[in-house]
Each structure stands twice: as C-alpha cells, then as structure tokens.
Design a protein around this motif. Structure first.
Motif, PDB file in Angstrom:
ATOM      1  N   LEU A 123      -3.180  -1.398  -6.490  1.00 14.53           N
ATOM      2  CA  LEU A 123      -3.712  -0.054  -6.202  1.00 14.53           C
ATOM      3  C   LEU A 123      -3.619   0.270  -4.713  1.00 14.53           C
ATOM      4  CD1 LEU A 123      -6.908   0.101  -8.459  1.00 14.53           C
ATOM      5  CD2 LEU A 123      -4.827   1.444  -8.735  1.00 14.53           C
ATOM      6  N   LEU A 124      -3.983  -0.699  -3.876  1.00  9.20           N
ATOM      7  CA  LEU A 124      -3.919  -0.479  -2.427  1.00  9.20           C
ATOM      8  C   LEU A 124      -2.477  -0.271  -1.978  1.00  9.20           C
ATOM      9  CD1 LEU A 124      -5.428  -0.403   0.287  1.00  9.20           C
ATOM     10  CD2 LEU A 124      -5.070  -2.882   0.445  1.00  9.20           C
ATOM     11  N   LYS A 125      -1.565  -1.051  -2.542  1.00  7.29           N
ATOM     12  CA  LYS A 125      -0.149  -0.938  -2.188  1.00  7.29           C
ATOM     13  C   LYS A 125       0.429   0.401  -2.618  1.00  7.29           C
ATOM     14  CE  LYS A 125       4.316  -3.226  -2.956  1.00  7.29           C
ATOM     15  NZ  LYS A 125       4.997  -4.354  -3.655  1.00  7.29           N
ATOM     16  N   LYS A 126       0.012   0.882  -3.784  1.00  7.71           N
ATOM     17  CA  LYS A 126       0.563   2.113  -4.327  1.00  7.71           C
ATOM     18  C   LYS A 126      -0.074   3.360  -3.710  1.00  7.71           C
ATOM     19  CE  LYS A 126       1.018   4.719  -8.662  1.00  7.71           C
ATOM     20  NZ  LYS A 126       2.373   5.210  -8.358  1.00  7.71           N
ATOM     21  N   HIS A 127      -1.401   3.353  -3.556  1.00  5.63           N
ATOM     22  CA  HIS A 127      -2.121   4.562  -3.152  1.00  5.63           C
ATOM     23  C   HIS A 127      -2.593   4.547  -1.688  1.00  5.63           C
ATOM     24  CE1 HIS A 127      -2.109   6.009  -7.277  1.00  5.63           C
ATOM     25  NE2 HIS A 127      -2.575   4.829  -7.680  1.00  5.63           N
ATOM     26  N   GLY A 128      -2.653   3.366  -1.076  1.00  7.38           N
ATOM     27  CA  GLY A 128      -3.086   3.303   0.314  1.00  7.38           C
ATOM     28  C   GLY A 128      -4.559   3.641   0.482  1.00  7.38           C
ATOM     29  N   TRP A 129      -4.895   4.345   1.583  1.00 10.58           N
ATOM     30  CA  TRP A 129      -6.300   4.583   1.923  1.00 10.58           C
ATOM     31  C   TRP A 129      -7.101   5.354   0.876  1.00 10.58           C
ATOM     32  CZ3 TRP A 129      -8.280   9.415   2.161  1.00 10.58           C
ATOM     33  CH2 TRP A 129      -7.405  10.485   2.337  1.00 10.58           C
ATOM     34  N   PRO A 130      -6.508   6.259   0.042  1.00  7.55           N
ATOM     35  CA  PRO A 130      -7.344   6.964  -0.947  1.00  7.55           C
ATOM     36  C   PRO A 130      -8.075   6.035  -1.911  1.00  7.55           C
ATOM     37  CG  PRO A 130      -5.272   8.122  -0.677  1.00  7.55           C
ATOM     38  CD  PRO A 130      -5.144   6.829   0.070  1.00  7.55           C
ATOM     39  N   ILE A 131      -7.526   4.827  -2.130  1.00  9.55           N
ATOM     40  CA  ILE A 131      -8.192   3.922  -3.064  1.00  9.55           C
ATOM     41  C   ILE A 131      -9.525   3.442  -2.478  1.00  9.55           C
ATOM     42  CG2 ILE A 131      -7.221   1.713  -2.298  1.00  9.55           C
ATOM     43  CD1 ILE A 131      -7.804   2.921  -5.904  1.00  9.55           C
ATOM     44  N   ILE A 132      -9.631   3.383  -1.139  1.00  8.09           N
ATOM     45  CA  ILE A 132     -10.908   3.036  -0.495  1.00  8.09           C
ATOM     46  C   ILE A 132     -11.915   4.144  -0.768  1.00  8.09           C
ATOM     47  CG2 ILE A 132     -12.041   2.507   1.697  1.00  8.09           C
ATOM     48  CD1 ILE A 132      -9.300   1.634   2.757  1.00  8.09           C
ATOM     49  N   PHE A 133     -11.428   5.381  -0.745  1.00  6.48           N
ATOM     50  CA  PHE A 133     -12.297   6.532  -0.969  1.00  6.48           C
ATOM     51  C   PHE A 133     -12.763   6.606  -2.419  1.00  6.48           C
ATOM     52  CE2 PHE A 133     -13.748  10.381   1.086  1.00  6.48           C
ATOM     53  CZ  PHE A 133     -14.092  11.191   0.019  1.00  6.48           C
ATOM     54  N   MET A 134     -11.904   6.198  -3.351  1.00  9.78           N
ATOM     55  CA  MET A 134     -12.189   6.384  -4.775  1.00  9.78           C
ATOM     56  C   MET A 134     -12.858   5.187  -5.435  1.00  9.78           C
ATOM     57  SD  MET A 134     -11.294   9.448  -5.393  1.00  9.78           S
ATOM     58  CE  MET A 134     -11.493   9.367  -7.181  1.00  9.78           C
ATOM     59  N   GLN A 135     -12.885   4.027  -4.755  1.00 11.71           N
ATOM     60  CA  GLN A 135     -13.332   2.811  -5.443  1.00 11.71           C
ATOM     61  C   GLN A 135     -14.774   2.873  -5.925  1.00 11.71           C
ATOM     62  OE1 GLN A 135     -15.558   0.387  -4.099  1.00 11.71           O
ATOM     63  NE2 GLN A 135     -15.897   1.300  -2.087  1.00 11.71           N
ATOM     64  N   ARG A 136     -15.613   3.717  -5.319  1.00 12.42           N
ATOM     65  CA  ARG A 136     -17.011   3.820  -5.755  1.00 12.42           C
ATOM     66  C   ARG A 136     -17.133   4.398  -7.166  1.00 12.42           C
ATOM     67  NH1 ARG A 136     -17.660   4.172  -0.325  1.00 12.42           N
ATOM     68  NH2 ARG A 136     -19.355   2.889   0.475  1.00 12.42           N
ATOM     69  N   TYR A 137     -16.113   5.055  -7.630  1.00 10.34           N
ATOM     70  CA  TYR A 137     -16.152   5.684  -8.950  1.00 10.34           C
ATOM     71  C   TYR A 137     -15.407   4.844  -9.987  1.00 10.34           C
ATOM     72  CZ  TYR A 137     -17.263   9.358  -5.649  1.00 10.34           C
ATOM     73  OH  TYR A 137     -17.816  10.066  -4.599  1.00 10.34           O
ATOM     74  N   MET A 138     -14.946   3.664  -9.591  1.00  9.74           N
ATOM     75  CA  MET A 138     -14.207   2.780 -10.493  1.00  9.74           C
ATOM     76  C   MET A 138     -15.120   1.636 -10.910  1.00  9.74           C
ATOM     77  SD  MET A 138     -10.556   2.727  -8.462  1.00  9.74           S
ATOM     78  CE  MET A 138      -9.775   1.745  -9.746  1.00  9.74           C
ATOM     79  N   TYR A 139     -15.884   1.855 -11.964  1.00 10.29           N
ATOM     80  CA  TYR A 139     -16.854   0.872 -12.425  1.00 10.29           C
ATOM     81  C   TYR A 139     -16.134  -0.412 -12.859  1.00 10.29           C
ATOM     82  CZ  TYR A 139     -20.082   4.766 -12.335  1.00 10.29           C
ATOM     83  OH  TYR A 139     -20.847   5.827 -11.914  1.00 10.29           O
ATOM     84  N   GLY A 140     -16.698  -1.526 -12.444  1.00  4.59           N
ATOM     85  CA  GLY A 140     -16.069  -2.810 -12.707  1.00  4.59           C
ATOM     86  C   GLY A 140     -15.184  -3.272 -11.565  1.00  4.59           C
TER      87      GLY A 140
END
Length: 233
Positions: free
Chosen positions: A127-144
């Motif tokens: 996810l980090l490789k594909k999406h970069g910094w947005p995944i840091i922003f979105m991880q709070r909504y990814m339960y588990g």
C-alpha cells in the motif's frame, strides 16, 4: 534535548505500556472514589472532571467510542468542541508516533512479536509503495491495519518528519470527522441512547446485527483492496 529524545525512541513501546497502565490505574482509583452513587453516575462524573485527559488517552488508542462521548459532552456544554478535537487529534497523533518508532528502532522485536501478521505487513508495504503518503492519511479508517501500518512504515526508510506532519493533520481530521457529527446531532443521539437504556433487550440484537454487518463489510472491502494491490504488483 535531541540526545534525550534519541535515547527514549527505542523504548517507545515500553513507555506506551507504562503510560496506559498508569492511566487505567488512575481511572479505576478515581472511579471508585467518585462522590456519587451508581456506576453510570460515577463514569459521567469522571468524564466531566477529567474529560480531556481521558480523551487524549482514548485518542492514543484510536477508539471512536471516546470521541463519540466527547461529541456528546461538547453538545451538553461539558466540553469545548474545538479543544476536544484538538486534544483527541493530539492523542491519535501520539499513539501512531509511538507505533512508528516501535518499527523504526525495534525491528527484531517487531519481526518476532508480529510473526503471525506477516501478510498484513506485506500488504502495508505494498500500500505504501503504491499510494505513498495518502496511505498514512487513510490508515485510521482501515480497521485491522491501524497498528500495522505505522509500525510497517517505521520499518522502512520513510522520512520521520514527513510521517509526523501527515500523521498530525490526519489525526485532527479524524477527530473532527468523528466528534463534529455527534456534537451536531447530539439531541437525536441522546434520545436513542435513552431509548436503548430502557429497551436494552431490543437494542442488543440490533447492535449485534449492525456491528456484524460493519465488520463484514470492512473485511470484504479490505480483502478486495488487498487483492487489487497484490495483482497490480
């Protein structure tokens, strides 16, 4: 100061554990000695007296239940809406910073402790490789994945300052998106809670069905994203 901070970072996980033990001990002591009768009244008293302290710690654990309570207290005037968002966001920020530095300075411990989570760590890296910094922003909504992603990013060479900046903005957005709707619809939520309290035997199956549906949807959506990311790589 920098030298002190550098020495503390490798022990961030232990510091978090000690902090949580002290915090819950503090809550238990004050809950027991609250000058009111009944468990519910004691808990409400505790929230009104130590609301921001509890909210910060709850934010570190990234529990929406604490933010919902903050929204209701802001609606009743027992909390300031803006301070509640600020404090909850700082708590969420602090929690993820701890997880990040656990990964950054305790790699051997992470690989040993989370041996059964290898698939999730691999997914987080993709996810980090594909999406970069947005995944840091979105991880709070990814339960588990809330704990896995910041730890996983800490394992990489991702810039710590950039992570901290995005993490802080993300935490305040997460706090606002949770607290503000509860504050705005406070009357309606209080009515529902009162009804639930009086008719708990009807509420339990509804909660089970709703909670199960949410968990099923989140797991299905996560697996779909995971499959898509893996196929593209």
């Amino acid at each position: 100061m920098k030298e002190l901070f550098r020495r503390i970072q490798p022990h961030s996980g232990k510091i978090l554990a000690i902090f949580l033990i002290l915090f819950f001990s503090f809550l238990a002591y004050n809950l027991y000695n609250a000058p009111v009768d009944g468990l519910e009244e004691k808990f409400v008293y505790l929230l009104r007296k130590y609301g921001y302290i509890i909210l910060f710690a709850w934010g570190m654990l990234e529990g929406e239940a604490g933010l919902i309570m903050a929204g209701l207290l802001a609606h009743t005037g027992d909390m300031n809406l803006y301070i509640a968002i600020f404090v909850a966001g700082l708590g969420g920020f602090a929690g993820d910073q701890v997880y990040f530095y656990i990964g950054r300075f305790n790699k051997d411990y992470v690989y040993k402790k989370f041996r059964g989570q290898r698939r999730k760590f691999a997914f987080a890296h993709l996810l980090l490789k594909k999406h970069g910094w947005p995944i840091i922003f979105m991880q709070r909504y990814m339960y588990g994945m809330r704990t896995i992603i910041p730890i996983s990013i800490g394992l990489t060479r991702y810039d710590a300052r950039m992570f901290a900046f995005i993490n802080l903005i993300s935490a305040w957005c997460w706090a606002a998106l949770t607290i503000v709707p509860v504050w705005y619809f406070g009357n309606e939520i209080i009515i529902v809670l009162e009804w639930t309290k009086k008719h708990w035997y009807f509420a339990i199956p509804l909660i089970v069905i709703l909670g199960g549906s949410i968990i099923f949807y989140i797991n299905k959506a996560t697996k779909k994203v995971e499959k898509g990311v893996i196929n593209e790589n």
